[in-house]
Design an enzyme around this catalytic site. Structure first.
Site, PDB file in Angstrom:
ATOM      1  N   LEU A   1      38.782  42.193  47.569  1.00  0.00           N
ATOM      2  CA  LEU A   1      37.455  41.595  47.383  1.00  0.00           C
ATOM      3  C   LEU A   1      37.567  40.072  47.467  1.00  0.00           C
ATOM      4  CD1 LEU A   1      35.955  43.831  44.528  1.00  0.00           C
ATOM      5  CD2 LEU A   1      35.971  44.191  46.998  1.00  0.00           C
TER       6      LEU A   1
ATOM      7  N   VAL B   1      46.299  40.985  25.080  1.00  0.00           N
ATOM      8  CA  VAL B   1      46.550  39.605  24.632  1.00  0.00           C
ATOM      9  C   VAL B   1      45.233  38.939  24.228  1.00  0.00           C
ATOM     10  CG1 VAL B   1      47.416  37.332  25.354  1.00  0.00           C
ATOM     11  CG2 VAL B   1      48.541  39.406  26.185  1.00  0.00           C
TER      12      VAL B   1
ATOM     13  N   LYS C   1      48.532  53.866  38.376  1.00  0.00           N
ATOM     14  CA  LYS C   1      47.215  53.303  38.695  1.00  0.00           C
ATOM     15  C   LYS C   1      46.451  54.128  39.728  1.00  0.00           C
ATOM     16  CE  LYS C   1      47.231  48.641  38.510  1.00  0.00           C
ATOM     17  NZ  LYS C   1      47.697  47.245  38.586  1.00  0.00           N
TER      18      LYS C   1
ATOM     19  N   LYS D   1      40.852  47.708  48.966  1.00  0.00           N
ATOM     20  CA  LYS D   1      40.080  46.690  49.672  1.00  0.00           C
ATOM     21  C   LYS D   1      40.223  45.401  48.878  1.00  0.00           C
ATOM     22  CE  LYS D   1      35.793  45.684  51.914  1.00  0.00           C
ATOM     23  NZ  LYS D   1      36.614  45.289  53.080  1.00  0.00           N
TER      24      LYS D   1
ATOM     25  N   ARG E   1      46.528  49.899  25.346  1.00  0.00           N
ATOM     26  CA  ARG E   1      47.182  49.147  24.260  1.00  0.00           C
ATOM     27  C   ARG E   1      46.272  48.007  23.831  1.00  0.00           C
ATOM     28  NH1 ARG E   1      47.872  44.613  27.249  1.00  0.00           N
ATOM     29  NH2 ARG E   1      48.395  44.940  29.427  1.00  0.00           N
TER      30      ARG E   1
ATOM     31  N   HIS F   1      47.148  35.978  39.688  1.00  0.00           N
ATOM     32  CA  HIS F   1      46.630  37.239  39.142  1.00  0.00           C
ATOM     33  C   HIS F   1      46.937  37.422  37.664  1.00  0.00           C
ATOM     34  CE1 HIS F   1      45.802  38.125  43.267  1.00  0.00           C
ATOM     35  NE2 HIS F   1      47.074  38.173  43.590  1.00  0.00           N
TER      36      HIS F   1
ATOM     37  N   GLY G   1      51.005  42.801  35.079  1.00  0.00           N
ATOM     38  CA  GLY G   1      51.316  41.376  35.048  1.00  0.00           C
ATOM     39  C   GLY G   1      51.115  40.671  36.374  1.00  0.00           C
TER      40      GLY G   1
HETATM   41  P1  ADP Z   1      48.047  43.942  37.076  1.00  0.00           P
HETATM   42  O1  ADP Z   1      48.044  45.275  36.410  1.00  0.00           O
HETATM   43  O2  ADP Z   1      49.301  43.616  37.793  1.00  0.00           O
HETATM   44  O3  ADP Z   1      47.579  42.830  36.172  1.00  0.00           O
HETATM   45  P2  ADP Z   1      45.391  44.355  38.210  1.00  0.00           P
HETATM   46  O4  ADP Z   1      45.104  45.537  39.029  1.00  0.00           O
HETATM   47  O5  ADP Z   1      44.933  44.369  36.779  1.00  0.00           O
HETATM   48  O6  ADP Z   1      46.967  44.067  38.250  1.00  0.00           O
HETATM   49  O7  ADP Z   1      44.819  43.067  38.906  1.00  0.00           O
HETATM   50  C1  ADP Z   1      45.073  41.769  38.428  1.00  0.00           C
HETATM   51  C2  ADP Z   1      44.185  40.763  39.127  1.00  0.00           C
HETATM   52  O8  ADP Z   1      44.450  40.778  40.550  1.00  0.00           O
HETATM   53  C3  ADP Z   1      42.697  41.037  39.029  1.00  0.00           C
HETATM   54  O9  ADP Z   1      42.137  40.541  37.834  1.00  0.00           O
HETATM   55  C4  ADP Z   1      42.181  40.295  40.258  1.00  0.00           C
HETATM   56  O10 ADP Z   1      42.117  38.903  40.035  1.00  0.00           O
HETATM   57  C5  ADP Z   1      43.261  40.559  41.271  1.00  0.00           C
HETATM   58  N1  ADP Z   1      42.918  41.772  42.045  1.00  0.00           N
HETATM   59  C6  ADP Z   1      43.318  43.036  41.773  1.00  0.00           C
HETATM   60  N2  ADP Z   1      42.810  43.894  42.675  1.00  0.00           N
HETATM   61  C7  ADP Z   1      42.064  43.175  43.540  1.00  0.00           C
HETATM   62  C8  ADP Z   1      41.269  43.487  44.708  1.00  0.00           C
HETATM   63  N3  ADP Z   1      41.160  44.723  45.149  1.00  0.00           N
HETATM   64  N4  ADP Z   1      40.644  42.466  45.346  1.00  0.00           N
HETATM   65  C9  ADP Z   1      40.758  41.184  44.901  1.00  0.00           C
HETATM   66  N5  ADP Z   1      41.488  40.834  43.821  1.00  0.00           N
HETATM   67  C10 ADP Z   1      42.132  41.798  43.142  1.00  0.00           C
END
Ligand code: ADP
Length: 447
Positions: A203, A294, A116, A201, A291, A235, A164
């Site tokens: 959010l 879901v 990532k 950061k 990919r 999340h 996940g």
């Molecule tokens: P994963 O790959 O584990 O699913 P993601 O990076 O896609 O992780 O993030 C999953 C969720 O986590 C996001 O949809 C959001 O709700 C929360 N999230 C991720 N990064 C941030 C951030 N920088 N600030 C606030 N919430 C976040």
């Protein structure tokens, strides 16, 4: 075009891929663990091969067993579905090394986006701005403090190999940093076999908006609009929509143009999803999934495009055959992820399905591999059905969803259906004004 495709997955997604193969006149091979011998994806496939005992690492993640199954059945391609081996670059390489086609992107793109930190660097270099964060892996508290100091607290520690929603730690201030860093690294190491973490950061009130893209071998890239996956718990997405109640068509266009040109520049091929956090009118890139997702059905419902068909055609070397201007967005679609879990405690609820009745009627789609008599085992993901509705407007889709949930009967196990029935009645859901933190507060009763 392929003659026979092995589907390296189980459950609803294995069926989903089979359905398209059948429509394309392609024969299907199911693989299964001993726990899934009676599964619907095995019953409906043209052929099936048992690849190992129940634990996923010995069956659905067993690359050698899956490759052997493909070879002995004379398959010419492998569709990985989502989860399991779908984002495993080594597997994609092994498939190619055995003269089979991996239905997905090139291994180098799977690898690039699987890290990532690297994904954010590459996309930033092509003008897709990421959430502010550290540009390399953080290994000690001092580096973490320096990074956090740059963009300010609260910060989120995330696993570079994450997925996940696992391995994330919110840090409110410098005093918690060292402890949370150690925790996040230990969690990431245990979950992904890689303890590299980075900082972002945090959010305070974003929406999760993602863009579906398709790219062919000739370098044509289109987007199929956005999905809004803001309703999450821990999340993890629970309900997804297309389009987003928060986005104006002009913003979709702006995002689409930026993202498709970035993917064209890196030579990406096949289906993919770029994920963003959207707050105060700005998109911030968080990751790309290489990919099928879901939640892909909501995009299919509003575009009429079968995403699995496109994945297969692209992998077979066919051109997309249409341009961005040919893609139409029609109405609104909503998907609920129905898990075999208690709807309040979310404790998994395996067991035998005693009775099953799925809803129907105009604009209702159910993607599920359940049937009466099936035993839902505790070995795999708890997703047992996806209920998708499509209507002319969001308000009509919500009304349709409520009545479809009322028709849906899954007897014998507990499911999250009652939670969705509650959500559809809440005025805040209808207003569409929530952010990613709302559902967590709703389910814990703190709002
Ligand atoms: P994963 O790959 O584990 O699913 P993601 O990076 O896609 O992780 O993030 C999953 C969720 O986590 C996001 O949809 C959001 O709700 C929360 N999230 C991720 N990064 C941030 C951030 N920088 N600030 C606030 N919430 C976040």
């Amino acid at each position: 075009m392929f003659q026979k495709i092995l589907i390296a997955n189980r459950g609803e997604v294995a069926l989903r891929v089979q359905r398209t193969c059948r429509e394309l006149g392609i024969r299907t091979v199911a693989v299964h663990s001993t726990a899934d011998a009676e599964a619907m994806h095995v019953r409906l496939a043209d052929e099936s091969v048992c690849i190992g005992p129940p634990p996923a690492r010995d069956s659905y993640l067993n690359m050698a067993a899956i490759l052997s199954a493909a070879i002995i059945t004379g398959s010419d391609a492998i569709h990985p579905g989502y989860g399991f081996l779908s984002e495993n670059a080594e597997f994609a390489e092994m498939v190619a090394a055995h003269d089979l086609t991996f239905i997905g992107p090139a291994p180098q793109h799977i690898r690039m986006m699987g890290d990532k930190i690297e994904a954010k660097r590459v996309m930033a270099a092509h003008g897709v701005l990421p959430v502010p964060g550290s540009s390399r892996a953080i290994t000690d508290a001092r580096a973490a403090e320096a990074a956090a100091g740059q963009f300010g607290y609260p910060v989120l520690i995330k696993a570079a190999a994450g997925g996940g929603g696992r391995g994330m730690q919110v840090v409110q201030g410098p005093r918690e940093l060292a402890e949370r860093l150690a925790l996040a690294r230990a969690e990431a190491g245990a979950a992904f076999g890689d303890d590299a973490v980075y900082l972002e950061k945090y959010l305070d009130r974003p929406r999760h908006i993602e863009l579906q893209v398709l790219a062919d071998a000739a370098g044509n890239v289109v987007h199929l609009g956005e999905r809004d996956c803001t309703l999450q718990r821990r999340h993890q997405k629970l309900l997804e929509e297309a389009g987003s109640p928060a986005l104006a068509p002009a913003e979709r266009e702006r995002l689409g143009t930026l993202a498709t040109s970035a993917l064209a520049a890196i030579g990406y091929r096949n289906a993919g999803t770029l994920e963003f956090l959207y707050q105060d009118g700005e998109f911030a890139f968080i990751e790309m999934n290489t990919r099928l997702q879901v939640e892909h059905p909501v995009t299919e419902m509003i575009t009429g495009i079968d995403l699995v068909r496109e994945q297969i055609r692209i992998a077979a070397g066919e051109p997309l055959g249409y341009r961005q201007a040919d893609i139409r967005f029609d109405g609104h679609a909503i998907e609920c992820r129905i898990n075999a879990e208690n709807p309040i405690s979310f404790v998994p609820s395996p067991g035998r399905i005693l009775a099953y009745h799925s809803p129907g009627g105009l604009g209702v789609r159910v993607d599920s591999a359940l049937y009466a008599g099936l035993v839902v085992t505790p070995f795999y993901d708890s997703l047992v059905a996806k209920l998708i509705v499509h209507a002319r407007s969001r308000a009509e889709a919500i009304a349709r969803l409520a009545r479809a949930i009322d028709e849906f009967a899954i007897i014998g196990i507990e499911t999250t259906l009652p939670l969705f029935r509650k959500i559809v009645d809440v005025p805040e859901f209808a207003s569409g004004t929530y952010n990613v933190h709302w559902l967590e507060r709703f389910v814990t009763g703190t709002i």
